[in-house]
Enzyme design. Sequence first.
Site, short mmCIF file in Angstrom:
data_model
loop_
_atom_site.label_atom_id
_atom_site.label_comp_id
_atom_site.label_asym_id
_atom_site.label_seq_id
_atom_site.Cartn_x
_atom_site.Cartn_y
_atom_site.Cartn_z
N GLN A 112 0.95 -1.26 -0.09
CA GLN A 112 -0.13 0.00 -0.14
C GLN A 112 0.96 1.28 0.18
O GLN A 112 0.31 2.42 -0.08
CB GLN A 112 -0.75 0.15 1.24
CG GLN A 112 -1.83 -1.26 1.13
CD GLN A 112 -2.67 -1.11 2.66
OE1 GLN A 112 -2.00 -1.21 3.66
NE2 GLN A 112 -3.74 -1.30 2.45
N ASN A 113 2.43 1.11 0.06
CA ASN A 113 3.03 2.32 0.17
C ASN A 113 3.30 2.83 -1.45
O ASN A 113 3.33 1.96 -2.27
CB ASN A 113 4.45 1.70 0.82
CG ASN A 113 4.22 1.38 2.37
OD1 ASN A 113 2.88 1.89 2.83
ND2 ASN A 113 5.00 0.57 2.78
N HIS A 130 -1.24 1.19 -4.50
CA HIS A 130 -1.53 2.48 -4.49
C HIS A 130 -0.78 3.60 -5.14
O HIS A 130 -0.66 4.66 -5.40
CB HIS A 130 -1.79 3.07 -3.20
CG HIS A 130 -2.46 2.54 -2.30
ND1 HIS A 130 -2.81 2.62 -0.77
CD2 HIS A 130 -3.77 1.61 -2.53
CE1 HIS A 130 -3.68 1.94 -0.33
NE2 HIS A 130 -4.42 1.22 -1.46
N CYS A 141 -3.71 13.85 -21.00
CA CYS A 141 -3.21 13.05 -21.99
C CYS A 141 -2.81 11.60 -21.57
O CYS A 141 -2.34 10.70 -22.42
CB CYS A 141 -2.14 13.71 -22.92
SG CYS A 141 -0.28 13.73 -22.29
N CYS A 194 1.51 18.28 -23.33
CA CYS A 194 0.26 19.07 -23.52
C CYS A 194 -0.24 19.95 -22.70
O CYS A 194 -1.24 20.98 -23.05
CB CYS A 194 -1.09 17.93 -23.60
SG CYS A 194 -1.70 17.58 -22.06
N SER A 232 0.40 -2.64 8.74
CA SER A 232 -0.80 -1.82 8.30
C SER A 232 -1.83 -2.23 9.27
O SER A 232 -2.04 -3.55 9.68
CB SER A 232 -1.16 -2.59 6.91
OG SER A 232 -2.49 -2.15 6.33
N ASN A 257 1.98 -6.03 13.03
CA ASN A 257 1.83 -4.57 13.13
C ASN A 257 1.71 -4.09 14.62
O ASN A 257 1.43 -4.69 15.67
CB ASN A 257 0.36 -4.29 12.62
CG ASN A 257 0.06 -2.82 12.49
OD1 ASN A 257 0.75 -2.19 11.81
ND2 ASN A 257 -1.01 -2.36 13.28
N ARG A 258 2.37 -2.81 14.95
CA ARG A 258 2.41 -2.05 16.22
C ARG A 258 0.96 -1.63 16.32
O ARG A 258 0.40 -1.07 15.53
CB ARG A 258 3.19 -1.02 16.15
CG ARG A 258 4.72 -1.31 16.57
CD ARG A 258 5.46 -0.43 17.03
NE ARG A 258 6.79 -0.70 17.48
CZ ARG A 258 7.89 -0.58 16.55
NH1 ARG A 258 7.79 -0.06 15.38
NH2 ARG A 258 8.96 -1.09 16.92
N GLY A 259 0.15 -2.17 17.21
CA GLY A 259 -1.21 -1.68 17.49
C GLY A 259 -2.23 -2.76 16.82
O GLY A 259 -2.05 -3.76 16.14
ZN LIG Z 1 -0.33 15.79 -21.02
#
Ligand SMILES: [Zn+2]
Length: 293
Positions: A112-113, A130, A141, A194, A232, A257-259
Site C-alpha cells: 500500500q506504500n 496505491h 493526455c 500538452c 498495516s 503490526n504495532r497496535g
Molecule cells: Zn499531457
Amino acid sequence: MSTRDCGYRLRVSVASTITPTAVAGLLRGRSWVALTGAGMSTDSGIPDYRGPTSVRATPMQYSEFVGSGESQRRYWARSYLGWRRIGRAEPNPGHRALADLEAAGLAGVITQNVDGLHSAAGSTRVINLHGDIATVVCLECGDRSARSELQRRLTSANPRLDQPSVLQHAELRPDGDAVARDWQQFRLVGCVLCGGRLKPDVVFFGESVPKSRVEAAYVLMQQAEILVVLGSSLTVMSGLRFVRHNAKLQRPVVIINRGSTRGDELASLKIDGGCSETLTELRATLVGYAQLH
Ligand SMILES: [Zn+2]
C-alpha cells in the site's frame, strides 16, 4: 490459547503473545505473500498516518484535487517540499530482510506504500497497489513521467522556495505531502507534452485502485498458501479485502503490526511489534534454514 483450523491441514495458535519463532514455524516450507503498509517504512523516516505515533493529518481527497486549480497548487507546493525527504528515503532493515526472504517461500509483495522502497531493497515481485510517488501522470493526455524531472521544473519555477530555511520546517507525510505555508505564491507547471494538469501517479483517498492491479494481487495470492500483513492497520478496504479473501478460503493470515488492526479477528497469528525487528528475526530463522536444507 486456542487453536483454529485454517485448512491446508494447518492448525495454528491464537495467543496474546506470539513470537517470530512461531511465525517462522508456520511459514517454513510454505509459499506466502506479504501485504505491506505504512508501518513498513517508518524506520526509513516516513511517518505513518495511522500508527500509534502517527501525525494527525487530513489527506487531500481525489475530488478535491481534481476539482480546483487552487487545490492542485496547494498539493504540489506541499509535495514539492515533502519530496526533499521522501526522495532521499532509503530501504530499512525490514525491507532488506523481506527481499532476502524470497529465498524462503516469499512469492511476492503487495504494498500500500508508494515510496518504492521494496524494489529499492531488491524485492523482485512487487505490486504497488496505491501507485508510485516517483511517477507523475497527466490528467489530460495520460503521459507518465518521472517525479524527479517535475521536481527540477518546479525548482526552476519557484527559486524562492528552494531555501533551506523553508525546507527545515517542512512536515513530512507518508504520501510525500508536507506543510507549505506559502503555497499561494507557488507556481505550478503543466504536462510537457500538452500543458495539462499533473497528478502524482498514486491512488488518492476517494479514488479507486485500478482494477488491473487488484487482479494482479489476487493472482499473486492465488499462488501462495499464507498471507502475511506487515505494518498495516488495514483501515482501508484496499488492504482489508485481501485478508478477508484469504480468511474466506481458510488460508492462514499472519499480522505483524504495532497496535490493533481491522483484520485481527481473522488472523491466525498476530505479532504486536515492529516490521524491521520481526523480519530480521524471520530471515535469521528461515533463510538460514533454507540454506542448511
Ligand atoms: Zn499531457
